[in-house]
Design a protein around this motif. Structure first.
Motif, short mmCIF file in Angstrom:
data_model
loop_
_atom_site.label_atom_id
_atom_site.label_comp_id
_atom_site.label_asym_id
_atom_site.label_seq_id
_atom_site.Cartn_x
_atom_site.Cartn_y
_atom_site.Cartn_z
N UNK A 1 0.83 -1.21 0.00
CA UNK A 1 0.00 0.00 0.00
C UNK A 1 0.87 1.25 0.00
N UNK A 2 1.96 1.22 0.74
CA UNK A 2 2.86 2.37 0.79
C UNK A 2 3.49 2.65 -0.56
N UNK A 3 3.58 1.64 -1.40
CA UNK A 3 4.12 1.80 -2.75
C UNK A 3 3.03 2.12 -3.77
N UNK A 4 1.80 2.32 -3.30
CA UNK A 4 0.69 2.60 -4.20
C UNK A 4 0.11 1.36 -4.86
N UNK A 5 0.31 0.18 -4.23
CA UNK A 5 -0.17 -1.08 -4.79
C UNK A 5 -0.99 -1.87 -3.76
N UNK A 6 -2.06 -1.27 -3.23
CA UNK A 6 -2.87 -2.02 -2.25
C UNK A 6 -3.46 -3.28 -2.88
N UNK A 7 -3.65 -4.29 -2.07
CA UNK A 7 -4.13 -5.59 -2.58
C UNK A 7 -5.66 -5.55 -2.63
N UNK A 8 -6.19 -4.92 -3.65
CA UNK A 8 -7.63 -4.87 -3.90
C UNK A 8 -7.92 -5.74 -5.11
N UNK A 9 -8.82 -6.72 -4.96
CA UNK A 9 -9.01 -7.67 -6.05
C UNK A 9 -10.41 -8.26 -6.01
N UNK A 10 -10.78 -8.86 -7.14
CA UNK A 10 -12.04 -9.59 -7.28
C UNK A 10 -11.72 -11.06 -7.48
N UNK A 11 -12.40 -11.90 -6.72
CA UNK A 11 -12.19 -13.36 -6.77
C UNK A 11 -13.34 -13.99 -7.55
N UNK A 12 -13.00 -14.71 -8.61
CA UNK A 12 -13.99 -15.31 -9.51
C UNK A 12 -14.34 -16.73 -9.05
N UNK A 13 -15.64 -17.02 -8.95
CA UNK A 13 -16.09 -18.36 -8.55
C UNK A 13 -17.27 -18.79 -9.43
N UNK A 14 -17.51 -20.11 -9.53
CA UNK A 14 -18.72 -20.58 -10.19
C UNK A 14 -19.91 -20.49 -9.24
N UNK A 15 -21.09 -20.38 -9.79
CA UNK A 15 -22.28 -20.24 -8.96
C UNK A 15 -22.65 -21.58 -8.33
N UNK A 16 -22.30 -21.75 -7.07
CA UNK A 16 -22.82 -22.86 -6.27
C UNK A 16 -22.65 -22.50 -4.80
N UNK A 17 -23.42 -23.12 -3.95
CA UNK A 17 -23.50 -22.73 -2.55
C UNK A 17 -22.16 -22.91 -1.86
N UNK A 18 -21.48 -24.02 -2.09
CA UNK A 18 -20.24 -24.30 -1.39
C UNK A 18 -19.16 -23.29 -1.76
N UNK A 19 -19.01 -23.01 -3.05
CA UNK A 19 -18.01 -22.04 -3.49
C UNK A 19 -18.28 -20.67 -2.91
N UNK A 20 -19.55 -20.28 -2.86
CA UNK A 20 -19.92 -18.98 -2.31
C UNK A 20 -19.56 -18.89 -0.83
N UNK A 21 -19.83 -19.96 -0.08
CA UNK A 21 -19.55 -19.94 1.35
C UNK A 21 -18.06 -19.82 1.63
N UNK A 22 -17.24 -20.56 0.88
CA UNK A 22 -15.80 -20.49 1.08
C UNK A 22 -15.29 -19.10 0.72
N UNK A 23 -15.78 -18.55 -0.39
CA UNK A 23 -15.34 -17.21 -0.80
C UNK A 23 -15.73 -16.17 0.24
#
Length: 234
Positions: free
Chosen positions: A73-95
């Motif tokens: 973050x101090x270098x202007x590179x904060x770890x902001x990201x989107x995590x891609x998952x398939x649509x199912x209940x288990x994957x959603x819960x873990x994410x």
């Protein structure tokens, strides 16, 4: 596992990948969600003949994770990201679990993108349009799946990771006939994976057939396929 897109920010920086790995504890996922997952300690299942206990992926270290988040973050590179998952209940819960744990840290933010399975595959496999991705493998033998996923020039290297040491290990494992040679090759690969973390693995997989006792000749290869010509009934 988390498969990181190493060609795109923030995970083009290995410090960001390491920070995520250090922030999280695979054993806490089944303890919290009661989903039956067996926590992983690295890329290979400990029951695999290729597993190397001397090259585990890093264990949780929240203090070091925060230090890395702050440094980026101090270098202007904060770890902001989107995590891609398939649509199912288990994957959603873990994410959502991972998202909640990362909220305990400063300078990191995770969003979740959940897509119907066809759109999910197109987005990561065809367009390679992701930052991190839920990915899965079942490996009785590393060939050909591990080579396809991690070799620099492979069209199935969705995360874009490129490492000459890994390429050499993958080629040696593919070409080797002697089990000792192959074991060393995949030990070398695990060492590089633990150092660079193109993936963070949180659950062990197991592939196995279910058969009556009278069925013999059950021998698996690659992702758990059976040699059909070796099956017999006693």
């Amino acid at each position: 596992m988390f498969l990181f897109n190493t060609t795109r920010a923030p995970f083009d920086d290995p410090r960001a990948r390491r920070a995520i790995a250090l922030a999280l504890d695979p054993a806490d996922i089944p303890a919290t969600l009661h989903n039956g997952y067996v926590p992983a300690t690295g890329y290979f299942n400990p029951a695999s003949p290729f597993f190397d206990p001397a090259a585990p992926q890093p264990a949780q270290d929240k203090g070091e994770a925060q230090r890395l988040f702050d440094e980026l973050a101090a270098e202007g590179r904060p770890v902001n990201f989107t995590h891609l998952i398939p649509q199912n209940v288990d994957s959603q819960k873990v994410a959502e679990y991972v998202q909640s744990r990362l909220q305990e840290f400063r300078n990191v933010s995770m969003k979740i993108e959940s897509l119907e399975i066809g759109a999910y595959i197109v987005k990561y496999a065809i367009n390679k349009d992701f930052q991190s991705l839920l990915f899965q493998q079942w490996l009785v033998d590393p060939e050909p799946e591990v080579f396809n996923m991690l070799q620099s020039q492979s069209p199935m290297n969705y995360g874009g990771w490129r490492n000459p040491e890994a390429d050499a290990a993958l080629q040696a494992g593919r070409a080797g006939v002697d089990p000792g040679v192959r074991k060393k090759a995949y030990a070398d690969l695990q060492r590089v994976l633990a150092a660079e973390l193109p993936v963070w693995v949180y659950s062990q997989s197991m592939a196995g057939p279910v058969a009556a006792k009278k069925v013999t000749g059950l021998e698996q290869y690659t992702t758990g396929c059976l040699f059909m010509d070796r099956l017999d009934v006693s």
